[in-house]
Motif scaffolding. Sequence first.
Motif, PDB file in Angstrom:
ATOM      1  N   GLY A 152       0.812  -1.210   0.000  1.00 14.25           N
ATOM      2  CA  GLY A 152       0.000   0.000   0.000  1.00 14.25           C
ATOM      3  C   GLY A 152       0.843   1.257   0.000  1.00 14.25           C
ATOM      4  O   GLY A 152       0.527   2.229  -0.694  1.00 14.25           O
ATOM      5  N   GLU A 174      -4.750  -0.252 -12.792  1.00 17.00           N
ATOM      6  CA  GLU A 174      -5.085  -1.190 -11.708  1.00 17.00           C
ATOM      7  C   GLU A 174      -4.305  -0.860 -10.438  1.00 17.00           C
ATOM      8  O   GLU A 174      -3.541  -1.696  -9.925  1.00 17.00           O
ATOM      9  CB  GLU A 174      -4.828  -2.625 -12.147  1.00 17.00           C
ATOM     10  CG  GLU A 174      -5.671  -3.045 -13.352  1.00 17.00           C
ATOM     11  CD  GLU A 174      -5.534  -4.524 -13.671  1.00 17.00           C
ATOM     12  OE1 GLU A 174      -5.840  -5.341 -12.791  1.00 17.00           O
ATOM     13  OE2 GLU A 174      -5.107  -4.838 -14.795  1.00 17.00           O
ATOM     14  N   ALA A 176      -4.993  -0.731  -7.351  1.00 22.89           N
ATOM     15  CA  ALA A 176      -5.250  -1.491  -6.125  1.00 22.89           C
ATOM     16  C   ALA A 176      -4.772  -2.935  -6.211  1.00 22.89           C
ATOM     17  O   ALA A 176      -5.024  -3.730  -5.297  1.00 22.89           O
ATOM     18  CB  ALA A 176      -6.748  -1.460  -5.799  1.00 22.89           C
ATOM     19  N   THR A 177      -4.059  -3.286  -7.282  1.00 23.97           N
ATOM     20  CA  THR A 177      -3.555  -4.651  -7.440  1.00 23.97           C
ATOM     21  C   THR A 177      -2.695  -5.070  -6.247  1.00 23.97           C
ATOM     22  O   THR A 177      -1.775  -4.364  -5.842  1.00 23.97           O
ATOM     23  CB  THR A 177      -2.707  -4.766  -8.727  1.00 23.97           C
ATOM     24  OG1 THR A 177      -3.546  -4.536  -9.852  1.00 23.97           O
ATOM     25  CG2 THR A 177      -2.075  -6.144  -8.846  1.00 23.97           C
ATOM     26  N   LEU A 179      -3.366  -5.275  -3.076  1.00 21.80           N
ATOM     27  CA  LEU A 179      -3.579  -4.628  -1.785  1.00 21.80           C
ATOM     28  C   LEU A 179      -4.622  -5.371  -0.962  1.00 21.80           C
ATOM     29  O   LEU A 179      -5.601  -5.890  -1.504  1.00 21.80           O
ATOM     30  CB  LEU A 179      -4.043  -3.182  -1.986  1.00 21.80           C
ATOM     31  CG  LEU A 179      -3.122  -2.245  -2.766  1.00 21.80           C
ATOM     32  CD1 LEU A 179      -3.686  -0.837  -2.743  1.00 21.80           C
ATOM     33  CD2 LEU A 179      -1.712  -2.273  -2.204  1.00 21.80           C
ATOM     34  N   ARG A 184      -6.249  -0.899   0.326  1.00 19.77           N
ATOM     35  CA  ARG A 184      -7.042  -0.419  -0.813  1.00 19.77           C
ATOM     36  C   ARG A 184      -7.856   0.812  -0.434  1.00 19.77           C
ATOM     37  O   ARG A 184      -7.899   1.799  -1.169  1.00 19.77           O
ATOM     38  CB  ARG A 184      -7.978  -1.518  -1.307  1.00 19.77           C
ATOM     39  CG  ARG A 184      -8.813  -1.098  -2.519  1.00 19.77           C
ATOM     40  CD  ARG A 184      -9.909  -2.101  -2.833  1.00 19.77           C
ATOM     41  NE  ARG A 184     -10.949  -2.079  -1.801  1.00 19.77           N
ATOM     42  CZ  ARG A 184     -11.991  -2.908  -1.784  1.00 19.77           C
ATOM     43  NH1 ARG A 184     -12.101  -3.843  -2.713  1.00 19.77           N
ATOM     44  NH2 ARG A 184     -12.891  -2.836  -0.827  1.00 19.77           N
ATOM     45  N   GLU A 185      -8.505   0.756   0.742  1.00 24.08           N
ATOM     46  CA  GLU A 185      -9.322   1.887   1.163  1.00 24.08           C
ATOM     47  C   GLU A 185      -8.474   3.133   1.386  1.00 24.08           C
ATOM     48  O   GLU A 185      -8.879   4.242   1.033  1.00 24.08           O
ATOM     49  CB  GLU A 185     -10.092   1.520   2.436  1.00 24.08           C
ATOM     50  CG  GLU A 185     -11.140   0.437   2.220  1.00 24.08           C
ATOM     51  CD  GLU A 185     -12.120   0.801   1.123  1.00 24.08           C
ATOM     52  OE1 GLU A 185     -12.785   1.852   1.231  1.00 24.08           O
ATOM     53  OE2 GLU A 185     -12.196   0.038   0.131  1.00 24.08           O
ATOM     54  N   LEU A 188      -7.591   4.508  -2.113  1.00 26.71           N
ATOM     55  CA  LEU A 188      -8.713   5.165  -2.786  1.00 26.71           C
ATOM     56  C   LEU A 188      -9.063   6.488  -2.119  1.00 26.71           C
ATOM     57  O   LEU A 188      -9.431   7.457  -2.800  1.00 26.71           O
ATOM     58  CB  LEU A 188      -9.922   4.237  -2.821  1.00 26.71           C
ATOM     59  CG  LEU A 188      -9.728   2.938  -3.619  1.00 26.71           C
ATOM     60  CD1 LEU A 188     -11.018   2.134  -3.653  1.00 26.71           C
ATOM     61  CD2 LEU A 188      -9.240   3.222  -5.031  1.00 26.71           C
ATOM     62  N   THR A 207      -9.401  -0.860 -14.322  1.00 21.15           N
ATOM     63  CA  THR A 207      -9.614  -1.838 -13.273  1.00 21.15           C
ATOM     64  C   THR A 207     -10.540  -2.945 -13.768  1.00 21.15           C
ATOM     65  O   THR A 207     -11.310  -2.753 -14.702  1.00 21.15           O
ATOM     66  CB  THR A 207     -10.213  -1.195 -12.006  1.00 21.15           C
ATOM     67  OG1 THR A 207     -10.334  -2.190 -10.990  1.00 21.15           O
ATOM     68  CG2 THR A 207     -11.576  -0.600 -12.282  1.00 21.15           C
ATOM     69  N   ASP A 212     -12.892  -1.259  -6.727  1.00 26.01           N
ATOM     70  CA  ASP A 212     -11.614  -0.535  -6.709  1.00 26.01           C
ATOM     71  C   ASP A 212     -11.730   0.879  -7.266  1.00 26.01           C
ATOM     72  O   ASP A 212     -10.714   1.569  -7.408  1.00 26.01           O
ATOM     73  CB  ASP A 212     -10.562  -1.300  -7.521  1.00 26.01           C
ATOM     74  CG  ASP A 212     -10.152  -2.608  -6.858  1.00 26.01           C
ATOM     75  OD1 ASP A 212     -10.499  -2.799  -5.679  1.00 26.01           O
ATOM     76  OD2 ASP A 212      -9.505  -3.433  -7.528  1.00 26.01           O
TER      77      ASP A 212
END
Length: 265
Positions: A152, A174, A176-177, A179, A184-185, A188, A207, A212
């Motif tokens: 992250g 992509e 968030a790949t 994570l 991820r949160e 974002l 994505t 995501d």
Amino acid sequence: MTSTVDPGVVLNLDDVRVTRAGRDLLEHVDLRVGVGEHWALIGPNGAGKTTLLTLCGALGHPSGGTVAVLGRQIGRVELAALRTRIGHVDPRHRMLGDNSVVDVILTGLTGSSDPVPRWQASAAERQHAVDLAASVGLGARVDARWSTLSQGERGRALIARALVSDPALLLLDEPATGLDVAAREHLLDTVDTLRHRHPSMASVTVTHHLEDLPASTTHAMLLRDGRVFASGTADDVLTSELVSGAFDFPLSIERRAGRWVARRA
């Protein structure tokens, strides 16, 4: 007649086709991204998302049609110069050295994977990199080495790297790949915050997963078999009917607190 450039348009793809080894990877694709718009490119594997993002990033040429990035048509402009105004976030970014966070961010100015020998950032540039690190939650990690960062943290460092040249266009491939849910949160939330801080910057995110997508997403394009399946505002495109059609699978799509959730219908 002399053509004019619309200053409100960041990306303009008109009837684009990309052919490789006799196969059309993209066909009849139109995309128009305005200043401050945040697009999502969504579709199953092999739909053409990465190929389309390559064109958006001035990393390749179409086989047919026209691609204009930041008002300059691909094929009539020196691509390296154009890329200095495009930020690209790829979680698969590879480096040779175990660089510090601040040095990773500064490679966004040189467009290199690692610090360029004998190149030295100015004091103002280095401070800008430090400030960007803080803006993505890495203020206490500017001297940390890449090998010590979580996935992250690496993703957020790459976003800061993409922003260091103050781009007009940000591309996220992509992001968030790899994570976990918490990372991820955080990522974002970082993207949403940066979009609000840079209201004139446009972005395109690739994505596979609607979960995501940041809440700040304004528009979406669904791709299927290299063609546009649907395109428009996010609320008009990211519907159960259209997403199910693009993936050829029954899906129920909901939007909760600005974010999308996909489930089997």
